[in-house]
Design a protein around this motif. Sequence first.
Motif, PDB file in Angstrom:
ATOM      1  N   VAL A 178       0.865  -1.184   0.000  1.00  0.00           N
ATOM      2  CA  VAL A 178       0.000   0.000   0.000  1.00  0.00           C
ATOM      3  C   VAL A 178       0.900   1.232   0.000  1.00  0.00           C
ATOM      4  O   VAL A 178       1.743   1.395   0.896  1.00  0.00           O
ATOM      5  CB  VAL A 178      -0.929   0.016   1.219  1.00  0.00           C
ATOM      6  CG1 VAL A 178      -1.772   1.297   1.224  1.00  0.00           C
ATOM      7  CG2 VAL A 178      -1.830  -1.203   1.223  1.00  0.00           C
ATOM      8  N   VAL A 179       0.743   2.083  -1.026  1.00  0.00           N
ATOM      9  CA  VAL A 179       1.574   3.281  -1.199  1.00  0.00           C
ATOM     10  C   VAL A 179       0.717   4.494  -0.860  1.00  0.00           C
ATOM     11  O   VAL A 179      -0.340   4.708  -1.486  1.00  0.00           O
ATOM     12  CB  VAL A 179       2.118   3.377  -2.635  1.00  0.00           C
ATOM     13  CG1 VAL A 179       3.096   4.542  -2.741  1.00  0.00           C
ATOM     14  CG2 VAL A 179       2.786   2.081  -3.050  1.00  0.00           C
ATOM     15  N   THR A 180       1.186   5.325   0.110  1.00  0.00           N
ATOM     16  CA  THR A 180       0.375   6.444   0.604  1.00  0.00           C
ATOM     17  C   THR A 180       1.185   7.736   0.627  1.00  0.00           C
ATOM     18  O   THR A 180       2.336   7.741   1.080  1.00  0.00           O
ATOM     19  CB  THR A 180      -0.130   6.162   2.035  1.00  0.00           C
ATOM     20  OG1 THR A 180      -0.806   4.904   2.057  1.00  0.00           O
ATOM     21  CG2 THR A 180      -1.068   7.256   2.509  1.00  0.00           C
ATOM     22  N   MET A 181       0.602   8.838   0.133  1.00  0.00           N
ATOM     23  CA  MET A 181       1.140  10.182   0.353  1.00  0.00           C
ATOM     24  C   MET A 181       0.521  10.703   1.641  1.00  0.00           C
ATOM     25  O   MET A 181      -0.714  10.762   1.777  1.00  0.00           O
ATOM     26  CB  MET A 181       0.808  11.120  -0.802  1.00  0.00           C
ATOM     27  CG  MET A 181       1.462  10.730  -2.122  1.00  0.00           C
ATOM     28  SD  MET A 181       3.278  10.567  -2.045  1.00  0.00           S
ATOM     29  CE  MET A 181       3.762  12.173  -1.424  1.00  0.00           C
ATOM     30  N   LYS A 182       1.357  11.097   2.607  1.00  0.00           N
ATOM     31  CA  LYS A 182       0.881  11.333   3.967  1.00  0.00           C
ATOM     32  C   LYS A 182      -0.047  12.540   4.090  1.00  0.00           C
ATOM     33  O   LYS A 182      -1.072  12.476   4.785  1.00  0.00           O
ATOM     34  CB  LYS A 182       2.077  11.517   4.917  1.00  0.00           C
ATOM     35  CG  LYS A 182       1.687  11.559   6.394  1.00  0.00           C
ATOM     36  CD  LYS A 182       2.913  11.597   7.267  1.00  0.00           C
ATOM     37  CE  LYS A 182       2.554  11.445   8.743  1.00  0.00           C
ATOM     38  NZ  LYS A 182       1.692  12.526   9.231  1.00  0.00           N
ATOM     39  N   LYS A 183       0.265  13.669   3.421  1.00  0.00           N
ATOM     40  CA  LYS A 183      -0.474  14.899   3.683  1.00  0.00           C
ATOM     41  C   LYS A 183      -1.934  14.806   3.251  1.00  0.00           C
ATOM     42  O   LYS A 183      -2.833  15.234   3.965  1.00  0.00           O
ATOM     43  CB  LYS A 183       0.203  16.095   3.011  1.00  0.00           C
ATOM     44  CG  LYS A 183       1.562  16.435   3.616  1.00  0.00           C
ATOM     45  CD  LYS A 183       2.033  17.814   3.251  1.00  0.00           C
ATOM     46  CE  LYS A 183       1.281  18.898   4.000  1.00  0.00           C
ATOM     47  NZ  LYS A 183       1.869  20.229   3.821  1.00  0.00           N
ATOM     48  N   ASN A 184      -2.178  14.270   2.058  1.00  0.00           N
ATOM     49  CA  ASN A 184      -3.572  14.174   1.605  1.00  0.00           C
ATOM     50  C   ASN A 184      -4.117  12.751   1.668  1.00  0.00           C
ATOM     51  O   ASN A 184      -5.249  12.496   1.243  1.00  0.00           O
ATOM     52  CB  ASN A 184      -3.718  14.729   0.187  1.00  0.00           C
ATOM     53  CG  ASN A 184      -2.828  13.996  -0.814  1.00  0.00           C
ATOM     54  OD1 ASN A 184      -2.272  12.935  -0.519  1.00  0.00           O
ATOM     55  ND2 ASN A 184      -2.701  14.565  -2.005  1.00  0.00           N
ATOM     56  N   GLU A 185      -3.296  11.826   2.174  1.00  0.00           N
ATOM     57  CA  GLU A 185      -3.697  10.435   2.385  1.00  0.00           C
ATOM     58  C   GLU A 185      -4.174   9.754   1.095  1.00  0.00           C
ATOM     59  O   GLU A 185      -5.039   8.879   1.123  1.00  0.00           O
ATOM     60  CB  GLU A 185      -4.783  10.348   3.464  1.00  0.00           C
ATOM     61  CG  GLU A 185      -4.283  10.816   4.829  1.00  0.00           C
ATOM     62  CD  GLU A 185      -5.311  10.591   5.924  1.00  0.00           C
ATOM     63  OE1 GLU A 185      -6.462  10.249   5.590  1.00  0.00           O
ATOM     64  OE2 GLU A 185      -4.955  10.754   7.109  1.00  0.00           O
ATOM     65  N   THR A 186      -3.602  10.163  -0.050  1.00  0.00           N
ATOM     66  CA  THR A 186      -3.875   9.479  -1.305  1.00  0.00           C
ATOM     67  C   THR A 186      -3.194   8.122  -1.296  1.00  0.00           C
ATOM     68  O   THR A 186      -2.003   8.019  -0.967  1.00  0.00           O
ATOM     69  CB  THR A 186      -3.362  10.300  -2.500  1.00  0.00           C
ATOM     70  OG1 THR A 186      -3.950  11.602  -2.443  1.00  0.00           O
ATOM     71  CG2 THR A 186      -3.734   9.637  -3.822  1.00  0.00           C
ATOM     72  N   LYS A 187      -3.946   7.057  -1.669  1.00  0.00           N
ATOM     73  CA  LYS A 187      -3.411   5.706  -1.577  1.00  0.00           C
ATOM     74  C   LYS A 187      -3.535   4.963  -2.899  1.00  0.00           C
ATOM     75  O   LYS A 187      -4.460   5.195  -3.678  1.00  0.00           O
ATOM     76  CB  LYS A 187      -4.129   4.905  -0.485  1.00  0.00           C
ATOM     77  CG  LYS A 187      -3.917   5.434   0.923  1.00  0.00           C
ATOM     78  CD  LYS A 187      -4.561   4.511   1.950  1.00  0.00           C
ATOM     79  CE  LYS A 187      -4.300   5.028   3.367  1.00  0.00           C
ATOM     80  NZ  LYS A 187      -4.871   4.128   4.400  1.00  0.00           N
ATOM     81  N   ASN A 188      -2.552   4.075  -3.115  1.00  0.00           N
ATOM     82  CA  ASN A 188      -2.603   3.119  -4.213  1.00  0.00           C
ATOM     83  C   ASN A 188      -2.105   1.783  -3.685  1.00  0.00           C
ATOM     84  O   ASN A 188      -1.342   1.731  -2.705  1.00  0.00           O
ATOM     85  CB  ASN A 188      -1.752   3.568  -5.404  1.00  0.00           C
ATOM     86  CG  ASN A 188      -2.464   4.610  -6.243  1.00  0.00           C
ATOM     87  OD1 ASN A 188      -3.457   4.316  -6.900  1.00  0.00           O
ATOM     88  ND2 ASN A 188      -1.951   5.843  -6.211  1.00  0.00           N
TER      89      ASN A 188
END
Length: 562
Positions: free
Chosen positions: A463-473
């Motif tokens: 699970v790949v996540t950008m922390k600030k906006n919590e966008t996940k793939n």
Amino acid sequence: MSFVLGVVIGVLVGVGLIVGFVKSENYRSKCRSELATTIAAFARMTVEDSRKIFTPEQYPPWVVFSNQQKLNWLNSHLEKIWPFVDEAASELVKSSVEPILEQYRPMILASLKFSKFTLGTVAPQFTGISILEGGSEGITMELEMNWDGNPSIILDIMTYVGVGLPVQVKNIGFTGIFRLIFRPLVDEFPCFGAVCYSLRKKKKLDFTLKVVGGDMTAIPGISDAIEGTIRDAIEDSITWPVRKIIPILPGDYSDLELKPTGVLEVKLVQAKELTNKDIIGKSDPFAELYVRPVRDRMKKSKTINNELNPIWNEHFEFVVEDPSTQHLVIKIYDDEGLQAAELIGCAHVRLNELEPGKVKDVWLKLVKDLEIQRDQKNRGQVHLELLYCPYGMTNGFSNPFADNVQLTSLEKVLKSGAEAAQNGGEINRRKDVIVRGVLSVTVISAEDLAPTDLMGKADPYVVVTMKKNETKNKTRVVPESLNPVWNQTFDFVVEDGLHDMLILEVWDHDTFGKDYMGRCILTLTRVLMEGEYKETFELDGAKSGKLNLHLKWAPQPLYRDS
């Protein structure tokens, strides 16, 4: 011969410095004979030693090493002239120190001045001496000093509520190393133009405070406030790399003054496996960071409640004056609310270990004390990104945290218009760089994952996540493999690359749930600077396992007001 000359110069100046520094005619007349005796004694020793031919390994041991036996002559003469030093220096020290104390005066006090200041009857003792040659530029001498003095120091303190307190400073115990620098070397007696002196290392500083005829606890917090003021004043006024300059010969010695040499960019990323200091629940950690331990130069992170593996992702900036000797200190505390915070552990990084213009990613083991590291208890680790940017660096390196990131044509027009408005009378506001762009993350593969099922296998996915906006793939599941290959790429639109984070968590897929297999937490600093890179990362929170990644950045800088 330069070594012997350096010793001669050093001690001549060390003695002459007392005369020039105190600037007291009365003192000069009283102790002229003692000074002459001291210089003559040292000259005889030097002449006798210089008749021999020395290799570097054969330098006189009384000079090369910290040898108390060989320094007895200096200490004995210092004891003889000490009453005159006390008489002449006390008033000068008082007038010099008072403005510094006022600068660091606690807010709870209306004034802080000396009503009495004498150095007492006990002279310091020199316990070590060494000479550091600086080539043709100058010579450096270091003297280790020990002083268990009996000075008479009384501070007159006035509070805002009109209460006056005479506070006595007692039982001073001090051990430290003073540095004398003789620069530049010239062909005119005494062979150098100026002397710089500094407290290079403060090994011990103990003292007690007592209200004359009263109780220090009458005003809560007053003792800690005064003690902090004294320590801050010493740290910021004379402790290396701060140095005081005394001209000996006429000339311009501004090049010897302390000047900033660069900026240290620090990103406090995270910590893991911190010691739990709470009986109920978990510690509430925060970090304190500094290059120089002065209150207005120390930085503090936010507190992460009830967490032994905190993620901060905070950026701090420090001015660097001497990267060859300075270091970054980080201390992790447990926030106790109204009570004093409890130290979890500390660590430091020497700035001379950093390559200018290159980000250094480090995990530091926390210890109980930076000076004495006796216990081997695991206190956790802290994760930092460090970037040292010297001023005037001209190798094409661009500091991503600086405010000179290249703008688009539209942004240049908007920025110039905003500056014109500011020049028309609006208040100038600081500019924060917002690094906007697209981050491409390719999850290539994993290696040596820890098995999670009874058959010694796993069905991993990421699970790949950008922390600030919590966008996940999420990647696909690779069945029954501890060395899965995915080769999947995900694109993220990032609005603030300097302050965002990438989190990759590895999970084992199961029909009735999922099992955690470890994670990687990455800032975007490196990909912002390099544009693209491949790397293998160890999985945190796992017995074993590595993750192979390929990161690529397509930037679009943007400015905003803050």
